[in-house]
Motif scaffolding. Sequence first.
Motif, mmCIF file in Angstrom:
data_model
loop_
_atom_site.group_PDB
_atom_site.id
_atom_site.type_symbol
_atom_site.label_atom_id
_atom_site.label_comp_id
_atom_site.label_asym_id
_atom_site.label_seq_id
_atom_site.Cartn_x
_atom_site.Cartn_y
_atom_site.Cartn_z
ATOM 1 N N HIS A 1 31.646 45.438 15.841
ATOM 2 C CA HIS A 1 32.824 46.188 16.261
ATOM 3 C C HIS A 1 33.245 45.783 17.674
ATOM 4 O O HIS A 1 34.446 45.585 17.954
ATOM 5 N N LYS A 2 32.240 45.628 18.545
ATOM 6 C CA LYS A 2 32.533 45.253 19.934
ATOM 7 C C LYS A 2 33.132 43.853 20.023
ATOM 8 O O LYS A 2 34.016 43.587 20.833
ATOM 9 N N VAL A 3 32.658 42.943 19.132
ATOM 10 C CA VAL A 3 33.166 41.561 19.164
ATOM 11 C C VAL A 3 34.656 41.535 18.841
ATOM 12 O O VAL A 3 35.446 40.812 19.475
ATOM 13 N N LYS A 4 35.046 42.333 17.866
ATOM 14 C CA LYS A 4 36.459 42.387 17.506
ATOM 15 C C LYS A 4 37.288 42.896 18.677
ATOM 16 O O LYS A 4 38.362 42.347 18.999
ATOM 17 N N GLU A 5 36.778 43.966 19.329
ATOM 18 C CA GLU A 5 37.509 44.515 20.470
ATOM 19 C C GLU A 5 37.556 43.501 21.617
ATOM 20 O O GLU A 5 38.594 43.319 22.264
ATOM 21 N N ARG A 6 36.449 42.826 21.857
ATOM 22 C CA ARG A 6 36.368 41.868 22.959
ATOM 23 C C ARG A 6 37.263 40.648 22.715
ATOM 24 O O ARG A 6 37.813 40.074 23.649
ATOM 25 N N THR A 7 37.374 40.264 21.445
ATOM 26 C CA THR A 7 38.209 39.099 21.132
ATOM 27 C C THR A 7 39.655 39.362 21.530
ATOM 28 O O THR A 7 40.324 38.513 22.151
ATOM 29 N N VAL A 8 40.138 40.545 21.170
ATOM 30 C CA VAL A 8 41.509 40.910 21.544
ATOM 31 C C VAL A 8 41.644 40.972 23.061
ATOM 32 O O VAL A 8 42.622 40.478 23.648
ATOM 33 N N GLU A 9 40.642 41.589 23.702
ATOM 34 C CA GLU A 9 40.693 41.725 25.151
ATOM 35 C C GLU A 9 40.654 40.359 25.841
ATOM 36 O O GLU A 9 41.353 40.118 26.836
ATOM 37 N N LEU A 10 39.852 39.419 25.306
ATOM 38 C CA LEU A 10 39.752 38.099 25.901
ATOM 39 C C LEU A 10 41.060 37.315 25.765
ATOM 40 O O LEU A 10 41.437 36.552 26.661
ATOM 41 N N GLU A 11 41.739 37.485 24.657
ATOM 42 C CA GLU A 11 43.029 36.808 24.497
ATOM 43 C C GLU A 11 44.016 37.287 25.555
ATOM 44 O O GLU A 11 44.772 36.494 26.135
ATOM 45 N N GLN A 12 43.998 38.597 25.798
ATOM 46 C CA GLN A 12 44.874 39.143 26.840
ATOM 47 C C GLN A 12 44.485 38.600 28.223
ATOM 48 O O GLN A 12 45.343 38.216 29.029
ATOM 49 N N LYS A 13 43.179 38.575 28.484
ATOM 50 C CA LYS A 13 42.707 38.072 29.772
ATOM 51 C C LYS A 13 43.042 36.587 29.950
ATOM 52 O O LYS A 13 43.356 36.136 31.055
ATOM 53 N N ASN A 14 42.944 35.841 28.858
ATOM 54 C CA ASN A 14 43.228 34.406 28.925
ATOM 55 C C ASN A 14 44.681 34.154 29.304
ATOM 56 O O ASN A 14 44.993 33.279 30.122
ATOM 57 N N ASN A 15 45.587 34.937 28.699
ATOM 58 C CA ASN A 15 47.009 34.805 29.051
ATOM 59 C C ASN A 15 47.242 35.139 30.514
ATOM 60 O O ASN A 15 48.029 34.478 31.206
ATOM 61 N N LEU A 16 46.545 36.170 30.968
ATOM 62 C CA LEU A 16 46.692 36.574 32.367
ATOM 63 C C LEU A 16 46.164 35.491 33.307
ATOM 64 O O LEU A 16 46.774 35.188 34.346
ATOM 65 N N LEU A 17 45.061 34.858 32.923
ATOM 66 C CA LEU A 17 44.479 33.801 33.758
ATOM 67 C C LEU A 17 45.399 32.579 33.828
ATOM 68 O O LEU A 17 45.497 31.917 34.864
ATOM 69 N N GLU A 18 46.071 32.286 32.733
ATOM 70 C CA GLU A 18 46.988 31.152 32.736
ATOM 71 C C GLU A 18 48.129 31.375 33.716
ATOM 72 O O GLU A 18 48.554 30.467 34.438
ATOM 73 N N SER A 19 48.610 32.619 33.730
ATOM 74 C CA SER A 19 49.675 32.917 34.691
ATOM 75 C C SER A 19 49.174 32.838 36.123
ATOM 76 O O SER A 19 49.862 32.330 37.022
ATOM 77 N N TYR A 20 47.943 33.328 36.369
ATOM 78 C CA TYR A 20 47.354 33.244 37.709
ATOM 79 C C TYR A 20 47.147 31.785 38.123
ATOM 80 O O TYR A 20 47.326 31.411 39.284
ATOM 81 N N ASN A 21 46.772 30.950 37.166
ATOM 82 C CA ASN A 21 46.520 29.543 37.461
ATOM 83 C C ASN A 21 47.798 28.836 37.911
ATOM 84 O O ASN A 21 47.792 28.012 38.822
ATOM 85 N N ALA A 22 48.895 29.173 37.253
ATOM 86 C CA ALA A 22 50.169 28.575 37.654
ATOM 87 C C ALA A 22 50.531 28.967 39.085
ATOM 88 O O ALA A 22 51.004 28.148 39.889
ATOM 89 N N LYS A 23 50.289 30.240 39.408
ATOM 90 C CA LYS A 23 50.573 30.684 40.766
ATOM 91 C C LYS A 23 49.671 29.978 41.776
ATOM 92 O O LYS A 23 50.091 29.642 42.889
ATOM 93 N N LEU A 24 48.392 29.752 41.393
ATOM 94 C CA LEU A 24 47.458 29.076 42.304
ATOM 95 C C LEU A 24 47.874 27.637 42.567
ATOM 96 O O LEU A 24 47.707 27.106 43.677
ATOM 97 N N ILE A 25 48.447 26.992 41.547
ATOM 98 C CA ILE A 25 48.913 25.613 41.734
ATOM 99 C C ILE A 25 50.046 25.577 42.752
ATOM 100 O O ILE A 25 50.105 24.710 43.625
ATOM 101 N N GLU A 26 50.944 26.568 42.652
ATOM 102 C CA GLU A 26 52.042 26.643 43.623
ATOM 103 C C GLU A 26 51.495 26.860 45.035
ATOM 104 O O GLU A 26 51.943 26.227 46.001
ATOM 105 N N LYS A 27 50.518 27.784 45.146
ATOM 106 C CA LYS A 27 49.924 28.053 46.463
ATOM 107 C C LYS A 27 49.211 26.818 47.011
ATOM 108 O O LYS A 27 49.227 26.551 48.214
ATOM 109 N N ASP A 28 48.562 26.045 46.117
ATOM 110 C CA ASP A 28 47.853 24.849 46.545
ATOM 111 C C ASP A 28 48.815 23.824 47.154
ATOM 112 O O ASP A 28 48.519 23.195 48.178
ATOM 113 N N GLU A 29 49.981 23.658 46.532
ATOM 114 C CA GLU A 29 50.977 22.733 47.076
ATOM 115 C C GLU A 29 51.454 23.188 48.451
ATOM 116 O O GLU A 29 51.623 22.387 49.371
ATOM 117 N N GLU A 30 51.637 24.486 48.578
ATOM 118 C CA GLU A 30 52.079 25.017 49.871
ATOM 119 C C GLU A 30 51.014 24.809 50.951
ATOM 120 O O GLU A 30 51.316 24.462 52.093
#
Length: 628
Positions: free
Chosen positions: A428-457
């Motif tokens: 049961h926990k794996v199913k819940e965690r899978t959904v949660e990880l997908e959400q976290k992964n999307n959030l991390l991708e957005s953070y990564n894009a922002k970090l690339i911009e900050k790195d250039e600056e």
Amino acid sequence: MPKQLPTLLLLLLLFIGQESIAQRVSGAATLKINDELEERIFPISQLEFYEDKTNSLGFKDIIKPDFQDKFKINPTFSKSNFNTDYTYWVKLSLEKNTFSKRLWIMEFYDQTIDKIALYIPDAENNYTYTLLGDALPFNERNLRHKNFEIIIDNNSEGISNYYIKINSSQKADIRIAIRSLNRFVYYALNEYYIYGIFYGMILIISLYNILVFFAVKEIKYLYYTFYLLSVGIYAMCIDGIAFQYLWPSYPEWNQVANGIFSYAIVVWAVLFSMKFLATKTRAPWMHSMLKLILAAKTILFVIGIVWDPYFLEIRYYDVIPFFFIFFTSIYTWISGYKAVRFFVIAYGCLFVGMGIKVLSNAAIIQHYTLIYYSLHISFLIEMLLLTFALGDRIRILKANRDKAQKRSFEQIKINYALKEKVNKELEHKVKERTVELEQKNNLLESYNAKLIEKDEEIKRINALLDKDNWKLKSNIKQSLQDRLDNHSLSYEEFVKIFPDTSACYRYLEDLKWNKTFICRNCGHHKASKGPKLFSKRCSKCGYIESVTAGTIFHGVKFPLEKAFYIVYLVISNHQVYTLDQMASILDLRKNTVWSFRKRVTAIFADKPASSLQWKDILTDITPVKHDN
């Protein structure tokens, strides 16, 4: 008849005189042979003796009538007073009895005495010489017994004086027994019978423990076996049995055997105790103390073997290892280790027996048969109790193992039930965690894009900072050059620019190699760091060049910052100080300042004073070796 009276009186007086002289020579009888008294034992404190400190007296000297008064009884003398550097003459006066129906022997108890020279009188008062002692091969003894015995000739009446010369490298317990042969045979057979039981038990228990060792492969059983064998051989040494059965033709072993096997007892006892008590984990500080005691005992043993046999004798400090073993066993028992209960009792008995034996050897307590065999008795009790301790330990470990197995089975059941429950929850926990990880992964991708911009600056800002840093360094160099071009700097102001030798080296390194490197040996332009600070190694020829090589500072033996200031004064033509003042300011000898200033002046002699600049300190004063 009246005429014969003076003659008879004269003969009577002469007879009385002879008897008085003989009595003075012989002294009162130490013992009168009597069939009703089958045994009498005399310690040294009850015998007449003389201590020859010069070791120069012979039998002809001590047999003289005027020497007899020097034989004295000293009631306070004991084994502890025996001096191994002296010779002891003992006088034993026996009143013989031709009517005795028994054979009589004289016996010496201490088997460690090296030499016993016996001067035995016969019926005509002539003396025969017999040599006894453990310095002679065993088969040369009159009787094949562990003690030293001679048969007393009882075929004449009167008092006979036996003279005994004793020399020993160990403290001797001079104790002489006069007993009937019947009594000797009785006690000897019983004594050897008890010895057989004692040593037989040691051998049997040793064989048992060596078999246990091969079965369970625990080193403690091997240590215990070696300990038992050391105890057995040591007991044989002090009983004289070892000489009789183990090395009868090598009497020199008697001088070191006691020390060797008493040391072996301590070694194996300490090693066995550390393993049995698990001192490394249960009592670490006592574990270290036992190792320290073992090292100290080893040092004393080596000194005794190599240098002075005195250190091989049992002394007061030999109780220390057994005391610490006893103390450690009590400590581990109190700490909750129940398997050592028999061990505590065993070493308590051994500690008491060892203490009694040491006190007996030191003659602090009187000699008795029970005290003499105290160590044997304590060893026997300790041996039996340690065997019980090993068996008790196995029983306790087996009981603990059975309890642990039972607990393990119960725990396996509980764990199986929990496993099923947890598996369901995990799904049961794996199913819940899978959904949660997908959400976290999307959030991390957005953070990564922002970090690339900050790195250039950040990269852009770093480029600006590098440019500002370059400008700042250029300003600092210009400021430093401006300060050096100031031709009126005092030594205090100069030291602020170059506070120590390292600052001078860094300045020379930057001035000499900042733009390019040119090898002085081959002219190559590439180099790596040298083996020392402020040096470079040519990448082509391997030539190592220091930062001062080729400059006016090469080979300077005093602090470089002081040499800098002397050069500064020459370059700036700032001659405000006399030579004495400069030596005082720089805390250098006047000749040192004068010699270096002269060297600098000579180097710059071909340049006008007005054209000299601070960078001229790099003036090359040695020719370059390369051909380019």
